[in-house]
Design an enzyme around this catalytic site. Structure first.
Site, mmCIF file in Angstrom:
data_model
loop_
_atom_site.group_PDB
_atom_site.id
_atom_site.type_symbol
_atom_site.label_atom_id
_atom_site.label_comp_id
_atom_site.label_asym_id
_atom_site.label_seq_id
_atom_site.Cartn_x
_atom_site.Cartn_y
_atom_site.Cartn_z
ATOM 1 N N ASP A 8 84.065 -6.451 24.796
ATOM 2 C CA ASP A 8 85.403 -5.132 25.308
ATOM 3 C C ASP A 8 84.114 -4.594 25.303
ATOM 4 O OD1 ASP A 8 88.097 -3.252 24.498
ATOM 5 O OD2 ASP A 8 86.513 -2.289 24.115
ATOM 6 N N ASP A 21 88.224 -3.514 30.982
ATOM 7 C CA ASP A 21 87.078 -3.509 30.331
ATOM 8 C C ASP A 21 86.646 -4.656 29.306
ATOM 9 O OD1 ASP A 21 89.106 -3.217 28.545
ATOM 10 O OD2 ASP A 21 86.793 -0.862 27.233
ATOM 11 N N GLU A 22 88.176 -5.792 29.362
ATOM 12 C CA GLU A 22 88.067 -6.958 28.131
ATOM 13 C C GLU A 22 88.075 -8.070 29.245
ATOM 14 O OE1 GLU A 22 91.629 -5.869 25.468
ATOM 15 O OE2 GLU A 22 90.333 -4.500 25.901
HETATM 16 P P1 DGT Z 1 86.215 1.566 22.994
HETATM 17 O O1 DGT Z 1 87.029 2.115 22.073
HETATM 18 O O2 DGT Z 1 84.567 1.842 22.498
HETATM 19 O O3 DGT Z 1 86.541 0.786 23.078
HETATM 20 O O4 DGT Z 1 87.237 2.911 24.036
HETATM 21 P P2 DGT Z 1 87.339 2.898 24.779
HETATM 22 O O5 DGT Z 1 87.620 3.594 26.134
HETATM 23 O O6 DGT Z 1 87.108 1.211 25.958
HETATM 24 O O7 DGT Z 1 88.524 1.987 24.367
HETATM 25 P P3 DGT Z 1 89.369 0.447 24.685
HETATM 26 O O8 DGT Z 1 88.885 -0.571 24.906
HETATM 27 O O9 DGT Z 1 91.028 1.181 24.628
HETATM 28 O O10 DGT Z 1 90.507 0.913 26.340
HETATM 29 C C1 DGT Z 1 89.842 0.964 27.791
HETATM 30 C C2 DGT Z 1 89.765 2.395 28.509
HETATM 31 O O11 DGT Z 1 91.320 2.089 29.160
HETATM 32 C C3 DGT Z 1 89.451 4.245 28.347
HETATM 33 O O12 DGT Z 1 87.720 3.536 28.733
HETATM 34 C C4 DGT Z 1 90.244 4.427 29.610
HETATM 35 C C5 DGT Z 1 91.602 3.511 28.606
HETATM 36 N N1 DGT Z 1 92.496 4.305 27.776
HETATM 37 C C6 DGT Z 1 92.312 4.080 26.604
HETATM 38 N N2 DGT Z 1 94.165 4.120 25.959
HETATM 39 C C7 DGT Z 1 93.961 5.172 26.440
HETATM 40 C C8 DGT Z 1 94.988 6.315 26.301
HETATM 41 O O13 DGT Z 1 96.210 6.191 25.527
HETATM 42 N N3 DGT Z 1 95.325 6.873 27.862
HETATM 43 C C9 DGT Z 1 94.721 6.597 28.577
HETATM 44 N N4 DGT Z 1 94.693 7.528 29.654
HETATM 45 N N5 DGT Z 1 93.819 5.915 29.352
HETATM 46 C C10 DGT Z 1 93.041 5.066 28.479
HETATM 47 CA CA CA Z 2 86.729 -0.805 25.148
HETATM 48 CA CA CA Z 3 89.167 -2.367 25.877
#
Ligand code: DGT
Ligand code: CA
Ligand code: CA
Length: 362
Positions: free
Chosen positions: A8, A109-110
């Site tokens: 991820d 991203d996964e």
């Molecule tokens: P992390 O925790 O370091 O993996 O952070 P992210 O941002 O990569 O989180 P992830 O893997 O849950 O989600 C991947 C992408 O999906 C993130 O960069 C933006 C999008 N995304 C995630 N959650 C939401 C949300 O609640 N609303 C929207 N609009 N987009 C989201």
């Molecule tokens: Ca992520």
């Molecule tokens: Ca993810």
């Protein structure tokens, strides 16, 4: 014995922004999806870890995030650039694929990688391979990611969530029980807020505590299907194979209307039919979607589109219809030309199994 990686990317959209503008790395960065109502209306897609320290979270209204960062003069609020993130994602996926016996795309991203054959089922080799993969992504994309390594998909997914960002967590088969018992029940994919609260009322907060419930009690609380998933999950049992899957970018349907019109009732009926038809494809592919859009081809053949990001991934036809209808109302509010063709599309697709939520049960 299999060996499976779950990978991820860290704070994905925000990290994409950092790699094209290194000066962002030392500032709080929020990637925003501005709605077309103007001003600060809209939601945070994601934020880098500096912004998260101030309490900024995905899905939060932009206004909230701004108020949390009010004391920080150099905070950045950038509009989401999905085309660019897809490009980076594509490059990342290509690198990952080259390390896999079987490659399963889960989302932008996964991914899951089955690496059993190329590591001879040996965990030392697997950890080495995971480290190499992380290094290659770091040198070629300038990006960090978090990896979980174990003998099945479920455990690897939990492991990759264990230490972020830039983590590498290995759970060898004999460590499964001790690894899981230190975790909270919310660390199990599918256990969301609602299920968490349900168990909280029963004074169950850790996986170790949840493990004390027998299958009959779980059946009563969760229903048979979810109960057997949870019963196995708390024991680290998961037989689901990594199955070859490449990214499907979006599904869409468009039809030419019998007559050009801007009549709400007529368009609603057509929209309903298109949604039903599109939904067939979505469910055939066992996908969830997180973004819904509608498209008008107008009488002068120009295009008009509206789209909306949902709070959570869903596979519900009601949610599809409801969102499409909402967009139709929005689009018709200032409609001048009549509509000749009407289309619906869903994107931000992911596999139902990868995004399982048992919250829907309650
Ligand atoms: P992390 O925790 O370091 O993996 O952070 P992210 O941002 O990569 O989180 P992830 O893997 O849950 O989600 C991947 C992408 O999906 C993130 O960069 C933006 C999008 N995304 C995630 N959650 C939401 C949300 O609640 N609303 C929207 N609009 N987009 C989201
Ligand atoms: Ca992520
Ligand atoms: Ca993810």
């Amino acid at each position: 014995m299999r060996i499976v990686l779950h990978i991820d990317f860290d704070y994905f959209y925000a990290q994409c922004e950092e790699i094209r503008n290194q000066t962002l790395k030392t500032k709080p960065v929020c990637v925003c999806i501005f709605s077309d109502r103007g001003g600060d209306s809209g939601a945070i897609a994601t934020a880098n870890y500096i912004a998260r320290k101030y309490g900024v979270k995905s899905g939060m209204p932009i206004k909230f995030a701004k108020s949390r960062l009010i004391e920080v003069p150099n905070a950045e609020f950038l509009p989401a650039d999905f085309a660019y993130y897809s490009e980076i994602s594509q490059k990342g996926m290509d690198i990952m694929k080259s390390y896999a016996d079987v490659f399963e795309y889960v989302g932008r991203d996964e991914a899951y990688l089955d690496i059993t054959n190329r590591t001879d089922g040996n965990f030392t080799n697997a950890v080495h391979l995971a480290q190499q993969l992380k290094n290659q992504i770091r040198t070629e994309l300038k990006m960090t990611c978090t990896v979980g390594v174990s003998h099945n998909k479920l455990l690897s997914k939990i492991a990759s969530g264990f230490k972020k960002p830039d983590g590498l967590t290995v759970v060898e088969p004999e460590k499964t029980v001790s690894f899981l018992e230190q975790l909270k029940i919310g660390d199990i994919p599918g256990i969301g807020k609602v299920t968490n609260e349900k168990f909280f009322e029963m004074k169950i907060q850790t996986i170790a505590e949840l493990k004390n419930l027998d299958i009959f009690t779980l059946n009563k609380i969760l229903g048979k299907k979810n109960a057997s998933y949870i019963y196995n999950a708390v024991r680290g049992i998961d037989y689901e194979p990594v199955s070859e899957r490449a990214p499907a970018v979006q599904f869409s349907r468009i039809t030419t209307l019998k007559t050009d019109t801007k009549d709400l009732e007529f368009l609603s009926e057509s929209l309903d039919e298109i949604c039903i038809d599109l939904y067939q494809t979505i469910s055939d592919h066992k996908k969830t979607f997180k973004s819904v859009g509608i498209q008008f081809v107008q009488s002068d053949l120009s295009n008009k589109t509206k789209s909306r990001m949902l709070k959570n991934p869903t596979s519900s036809i009601e949610e599809l219809k409801k969102t499409a209808m909402l967009l139709l109302h929005e689009a018709l509010a200032d409609q001048e030309l009549s509509v000749r063709r009407l289309g619906v599309r869903v994107s931000e697709l992911a596999d139902i199994t990868g995004q399982r939520s048992i919250d829907n049960f309650f």
